[in-house]
Design a protein around this motif. Structure first.
Motif, PDB file in Angstrom:
ATOM      1  N   ARG B 111      -9.866 -10.170   3.133  1.00  0.00           N
ATOM      2  CA  ARG B 111      -9.850  -9.828   1.707  1.00  0.00           C
ATOM      3  C   ARG B 111      -8.948  -8.640   1.436  1.00  0.00           C
ATOM      4  O   ARG B 111      -8.232  -8.608   0.437  1.00  0.00           O
ATOM      5  N   CYS B 250      -6.951   0.227  -4.594  1.00  0.00           N
ATOM      6  CA  CYS B 250      -8.080  -0.428  -3.935  1.00  0.00           C
ATOM      7  C   CYS B 250      -7.747  -1.898  -3.721  1.00  0.00           C
ATOM      8  O   CYS B 250      -7.424  -2.597  -4.675  1.00  0.00           O
ATOM      9  N   THR B 251      -7.815  -2.357  -2.475  1.00  0.00           N
ATOM     10  CA  THR B 251      -7.567  -3.777  -2.261  1.00  0.00           C
ATOM     11  C   THR B 251      -8.868  -4.530  -2.014  1.00  0.00           C
ATOM     12  O   THR B 251      -8.915  -5.732  -2.169  1.00  0.00           O
ATOM     13  N   THR B 252      -9.892  -3.846  -1.598  1.00  0.00           N
ATOM     14  CA  THR B 252     -11.192  -4.503  -1.495  1.00  0.00           C
ATOM     15  C   THR B 252     -12.305  -3.459  -1.580  1.00  0.00           C
ATOM     16  O   THR B 252     -12.116  -2.312  -1.173  1.00  0.00           O
ATOM     17  N   ILE B 253     -13.419  -3.891  -2.134  1.00  0.00           N
ATOM     18  CA  ILE B 253     -14.634  -3.075  -2.097  1.00  0.00           C
ATOM     19  C   ILE B 253     -15.760  -4.009  -1.724  1.00  0.00           C
ATOM     20  O   ILE B 253     -15.834  -5.140  -2.213  1.00  0.00           O
TER      21      ILE B 253
END
Lengths: 308, 307
Positions: B111, B250-253
């Motif tokens: 992700r 932010c690329t994933t949380i």
């Protein structure tokens, strides 16, 4: 879940015929323009921060302890909750927490772009794990120690925001199954495309939000789950590329949207309680009637016996 | 780690320490443990890295293969992550024991690397619609000492930085076949652009405090942890000056654990995650450039057990 080899799983390397249509080969900009109508609204007439209307129905599966059906226009999800059962097998140690087993499954025909296989793929496994994190906090798992409860979600039609729909369905199914919970919870999804926030995206919007682009704008999908009364975020899932300012803006919008769902859920739950109370009253009156008739019969018979 | 058993006294000791911003190993809440990074450790892989973060030890190898691109993404290569939790790390991983953790980490990485702003798959294209490179990133977890996600993401970025992809000349032949021409010289190869590759930062919420880089003991005392994937700055990964620095996004949380977090705290967590990732990215970029310069000059000595 092991793959059932006796079942014919369909061809593995076929592609959808839609990939050869002119609609499919459109560029990013064309697709982005296709999301709006002439008034600058979304193609289905909604505002950017307007969610689709939610239709809910509980107690749809008679075999399950509790179940719910949730519909967001074309996203259709069924969730069922089964009674806790004792954990058997390799785990023979006593656990003070109850276990929750979650499985989210797409129907083979649910996705518009491709056919889903019968065996759970990585997508579905990841979705199940995210789903579990979202719902497990609200459930009081100490109330069914050493037992496992199964929550199954079946996505009948996927038109965006399916994780949020599944979580909402689970909330209603769990209350329908009278599972002890902290509070009810709700979830909402938002997509970000070209710095524009789309609340409750459709599948076309989600697809575009994850499409690789050359520009440096924000894009991605965010799903947020929140417990009503405690205002606690139990799950936040994000994918894509979004800067901090935009992310915070989206979180605020989603919190608001989640809060809007709560009165709806509460009404439905209260309605269910009333209905069950009414049903119980009917049951009681019938029971009373039957008892009266029976006692009358007993009196008659005792008189007959005495006469003889 | 579920296998670690702590008494209540030990838990309170950890909790109180975090409250005082002085953890049991002397760090503050925002400090990482010392790391040891080594690249080019496996000769049979296209790129490899070994990272040791205190007691956590991971080995990452990148293998490259030629593949046909998907029909809906003709100009893009692909990257896949496989995590293997070796039973050497803990006996718990024996059999299918580590599968859940492995799935979680590989999902997170997949992700995080999904966005084209995080990792540009266009550089893996050989001939549009016909041939592309497929990167297999195999992650071997050798030892578990807490904070696996962060360690794995650092090692993955280092391994990708170390990866060499041979130059290929492709030409379209009659009948739509592709003719590939490869050089025999192993140094006739290009490096990947990995400057923007994301790093994962795990932030753990303890009462009112957020801590980074939890030890295995601390991980057992945590109700909720948030993993934030933040894209890197390409200017730090190249010695040339002409690369434009990009923002950290932010690329994933992802959240895990049985607990919730208040909205205001969540915003702080995200901001702190980005700050931590920025620092890690700087340190990693510096180290990798140093390492590359050293290996260019002479054959390097290896430090780990892999010789």
């Amino acid at each position: 879940m092991p793959l059932d080899y006796r079942r014919f799983n369909g061809p593995e390397d076929s592609v959808s015929y839609k990939q050869f249509s002119t609609n499919f080969t459109r560029s990013y900009d064309e697709l982005f323009k296709g999301l709006f109508d002439e008034n600058g609204k979304r193609i289905d007439g909604r505002e950017f921060t307007e969610a689709r209307p939610l239709y809910t129905k509980t107690n749809v599966i008679s075999q399950a302890k509790g179940s719910a059906y949730v519909e967001l226009k074309n996203t259709k999800v069924v969730c069922s909750v089964f009674d806790p059962r004792e954990i058997v097998g390799h785990q023979n140690e006593y656990s003070i927490y109850g276990q929750i087993y979650c499985e989210v499954k797409f129907a083979p025909f649910s996705c518009p772009r491709r056919r889903r296989g019968l065996a759970p793929d990585t997508d579905e496994r990841a979705l199940s794990a995210n789903f579990k994190t979202a719902i497990q906090t609200a459930i009081q798992s100490t109330k069914f120690r050493n037992f496992q409860m199964d929550v199954f979600v079946y996505i009948l039609e996927h038109d965006g925001a399916c994780l949020a729909a599944a979580i909402n369905a689970a909330c209603l199914a769990l209350t329908d199954a009278v599972v002890p919970m902290m509070d009810i919870f709700s979830a909402r999804t938002a997509a970000v495309i070209n710095n524009q926030i789309f609340v409750d995206p459709t599948e076309a919007e989600e697809n575009l939000a994850l499409m690789p682009t050359d520009n440096e704008t924000n894009h991605g999908i965010i799903t947020l789950t929140v417990i009503d009364h405690l205002r606690n975020i139990t799950d936040l899932q994000q994918i894509g590329s979004i800067d901090a300012d935009c992310l915070i803006k989206v979180i605020d919008i989603l919190l608001e949207e989640c809060a809007k769902l709560m009165p709806l859920f509460k009404d439905l739950i209260i309605d269910n309680v009333f209905e069950q109370y009414k049903e119980h009253q009917v049951y009681l009156s019938i029971k009373k009637q039957v008892n009266e008739e029976l006692s009358n019969k007993v009196k008659e018979w005792t008189l007959i016996v005495k006469d003889k | 780690m579920a296998g670690m058993l702590l008494s209540n006294a030990e838990r309170f000791y950890i909790w109180d320490g975090v409250e005082e911003n002085f953890r049991s190993d002397g760090r503050s809440n925002k400090d990482y443990r010392p790391m040891e990074l080594e690249t080019d450790v496996v000769s049979s892989a296209s790129g490899s890295a070994r990272l040791r973060l205190a007691n956590t030890d991971v080995l990452v190898c990148v293998k490259t293969e030629i593949d046909t691109p998907k029909s809906d993404k003709p100009g893009l290569g692909s990257i896949e992550f496989f995590v293997d939790c070796s039973a050497n790390a803990t006996p718990e991983f024996e059999g299918r024991g580590g599968e859940q953790l492995a799935n979680r980490i590989s999902n997170l990485l997949q992700r995080a690397y999904h966005s084209s702003q995080a990792f540009n798959l266009k550089q893996l294209c050989i001939f549009e619609g016909k041939q592309c490179w497929k990167l297999y990133v195999d992650i071997l977890i050798l030892e578990c000492g807490g904070n696996l996600c962060d360690a794995v993401s650092l090692a993955v970025k280092a391994a990708l930085f170390n990866t060499r992809i041979p130059f290929v000349k492709a030409a379209l032949m009659d009948g739509g076949n592709i003719d590939l021409q490869l050089s025999d010289d192993p140094f006739d190869s290009k490096r990947l652009e990995v400057g923007t590759a994301p790093l994962l930062v795990t932030l753990c919420r303890m009462d009112e405090e957020n801590i980074v880089d939890p030890t295995a003991e601390e991980e057992t005392c945590i109700a909720v942890s948030i993993v934030v994937g933040v894209s890197g700055n390409p200017a730090l990964y190249t010695s040339s000056e002409d690369t434009t620095p990009s923002d950290h996004k932010c690329t994933t949380i992802s959240m895990s654990g049985n607990g919730g977090i208040l909205p205001d705290a969540m915003k702080i967590v995200i901001a702190e995650g980005i700050t931590a990732a920025k620092c890690l990215d700087e340190a990693l970029g510096r180290t990798l450039l140093q390492e590359r310069n050293r290996t260019n000059l002479q054959k390097k000595d290896s430090y780990g057990f892999l010789k």
